[in-house]
Design an enzyme around this catalytic site. Structure first.
Site, mmCIF file in Angstrom:
data_model
loop_
_atom_site.group_PDB
_atom_site.id
_atom_site.type_symbol
_atom_site.label_atom_id
_atom_site.label_comp_id
_atom_site.label_asym_id
_atom_site.label_seq_id
_atom_site.Cartn_x
_atom_site.Cartn_y
_atom_site.Cartn_z
ATOM 1 C CB CYS A 196 -0.923 -0.009 1.221
ATOM 2 S SG CYS A 196 -1.983 1.440 1.301
ATOM 3 C CB CYS A 243 -0.752 2.861 3.827
ATOM 4 S SG CYS A 243 -2.172 2.082 3.086
ATOM 5 C CG ASP A 244 2.992 1.588 4.438
ATOM 6 O OD1 ASP A 244 2.453 2.154 5.411
ATOM 7 O OD2 ASP A 244 2.849 0.386 4.194
#
Ligand code: NDP
Length: 494
Positions: free
Chosen positions: A189, A192-193
């Protein structure tokens, strides 16, 4: 701009092991097709008589499992058909769209954020009368009708029809170092990261649209992105590949496969072993992060041995409908679609599934009037009386660990057992929580959580803080009425 949108856990509709179901005819077919033939498609023969509903509690006409675009649209059409409809939102409310930034192919929108699509669909479904439950279905028994579903909270209900819209989970490579470094250098992801890899060198594994999207999401943060493609061409759409040309720090490396991910003693990824399948040679390459974009597996574990599926576990649907091999059970979206896998297609299949479910209910004599007559037996009647649990936080870590707070506004009340205003405020807060399942709620006993009190400079209780995406976005001191609480919450609505 990138927004951090991780909802914590990978979506898992955890396999509840179903023992002794005695279900007939299921079968993982070798067919890769999403529609099966009549000969290979037979489930248990149920007796759909209204007598079967006698003495059953928690009845629901339409249970929708999953809250991505397929589940949401199934809900919209279920409610519009005046069927009592409950959507079980699962561990990852909103599904994979929550990890997407710009979506340029959603009907009627030039560009829209994935989470915004979900927010709009949810609001639409809710307005039409869909009930939402923030629980996952952990086991399902399709061997008897009405179908028995049990949530992760132990709630048991009997569904007259079920729409499975549980979506899919990103695949893993299954190589050494992948599991050990998952979440600390290995991710699926980028949205997200990516912020954790500022100025670093990362790889994206895969050659499809997801790989392109991941690389584009990473590019503004990192020093260099290398897309690792195992063939000599990418599978991604030409238009997606074209977009890569706008990013000077994205490179593509063809004919390479990952063999191992290596990390140092601190648990940081340092390098990978790659295999050049043209040169037939392995090499170690320094890298700080690995992002996987190698496709998805359908979330069907709890239906194994109960429904006809293809080899990859996609639920088979038949006859140009969303009907599965069990009558009254329908599937929609990525869980059954191994071909198109688009949000718009998922939404459309949710519509079809709800129309199929409505038609099925009609065919066995279930009308709205009949369901209304069951009154106390109805799950939706019980829902109003379910008291939502408000978790307690004791430390800053508790607050940070509450990953679901990302994307959803969370209200945290600081109170004291010895304060009369707190005693007055708590039932109001509980009632507000009960009536507003769009928000998350938590409580902090200020006598027992000094770290939080000092961290947020709490000098007076009750006091309510609002958080979004892990950031403090507002606070309000003193005793409030429910209306004032509603007005405070409304200030955060976009
Ligand atoms: P795909 O199945 O399309 O692509 C998976 C990619 O991963 C392929 O290139 C495949 O290689 C590669 N791969 C698979 N296993 C391995 C492995 N073990 N090692 C190395 N590479 C591997 O999945 P996507 O998630 O990219 O896309 C899924 C669907 O979602 C598609 O329909 C896509 O169009 C859609 N989508 C649309 C987007 C948009 O429109 N904005 C964004 C993202 C996805 P190979 O080609 O060799 O099989």
């Amino acid at each position: 701009m990138f927004i951090v949108k991780k909802i914590g856990k990978i979506p898992v509709f955890t396999a509840g092991i179903l023992i002794g179901l005695g279900v007939l005819g299921f079968i993982k077919y070798s067919s890769g097709s999403r529609h099966s033939t009549k000969e290979t498609f037979s489930g248990p023969k149920h007796d759909f008589t209204l007598n079967a509903l006698k003495n059953k509690d928690n009845l629901v006409s339409l249970a929708v499992i999953g809250s991505g675009p397929a589940g949401m649209m199934a809900g919209v059409y279920g409610a519009r058909a005046l069927r009592d409809t409950v959507i079980f939102e699962g561990d990852k409310p909103g599904g994979l769209l929550m990890d997407t930034t710009d979506v340029e192919n959603w009907p009627g929108e030039n560009a829209i954020n994935g989470p915004d699509i979900i927010t709009k669909l949810r609001a639409q479904a809710k307005k039409l009368g869909v009930f939402f439950l923030q629980e996952s279905i952990e086991s399902a028994d399709l061997s008897q009708w009405p179908y028995r579903l049990i949530t992760d909270n132990g709630t048991q209900l009997h569904a007259l029809t079920v729409i499975i819209a549980t979506g899919a989970t990103p695949k893993r490579l299954g190589i050494p170092g992948e599991d050990e470094n998952w979440g600390s250098g290995v991710s699926a992801c980028a949205v997200c990261d990516a912020p954790f890899f500022k100025g670093r060198d990362v790889m994206v594994i895969g050659g499809g649209d997801s790989a392109v999207e991941e690389a584009i999401q990473l590019a503004p943060y990192v020093n260099k992105v290398t897309i690792m493609v195992r063939k000599d061409t990418m599978r991604a759409a030409a238009s997606m590949q074209e977009r890569l040309k706008n990013y000077a720090n994205i490179n593509i490396w063809y004919n390479v496969e990952l063999q191992e991910i290596l990390s140092n003693d601190q648990g940081s990824v340092t390098s990978v072993v790659i295999y050049d399948n043209r040169e037939k040679r392995s090499d170690t390459v320094a890298i700080d992060g690995v992002f996987l974009a190698i496709g998805h597996s359908p979330n069907t574990a709890i239906f194994n041995e109960q429904l006809a599926m293809d080899q990859e576990g996609h639920i088979l649907v038949t006859d140009r409908t969303q009907k599965t091999s069990v009558a009254g059970v329908f599937a929609a979206g990525d869980v059954e679609d191994s071909t198109y896998r688009q949000a718009g297609v998922a939404a459309a299949s949710g519509i079809r599934a709800a129309l199929d479910a409505d038609q099925f209910l009609g065919s066995i004599g279930i009308t709205k009037e009949y369901m209304d007559s069951l009154n106390e037996q109805l799950f939706v009647q019980q829902l109003a009386s379910i008291v939502r649990d408000i978790p307690s936080f004791f430390s800053v870590n508790d607050l940070k660990a509450y990953e679901k707070s990302k994307d959803t506004i969370m209200f945290v009340i600081f109170y004291s057992d010895t304060c009369s205003s707190s005693a007055q405020m708590m039932p109001i807060f509980q009632e507000f929580c009960q009536e507003n399942d769009d928000y998350l709620f938590a409580k902090v006993n200020s006598d027992a959580a000094q770290e939080l009190v000092q961290h947020f400079f709490v000098h007076k209780v009750p006091c309510i803080f609002a958080f979004k995406n892990g950031e403090l976005i507002g606070r309000c001191n003193g005793l409030m009425s429910k209306q004032q609480l509603g007005e405070f919450a409304a200030t955060f609505q976009e």
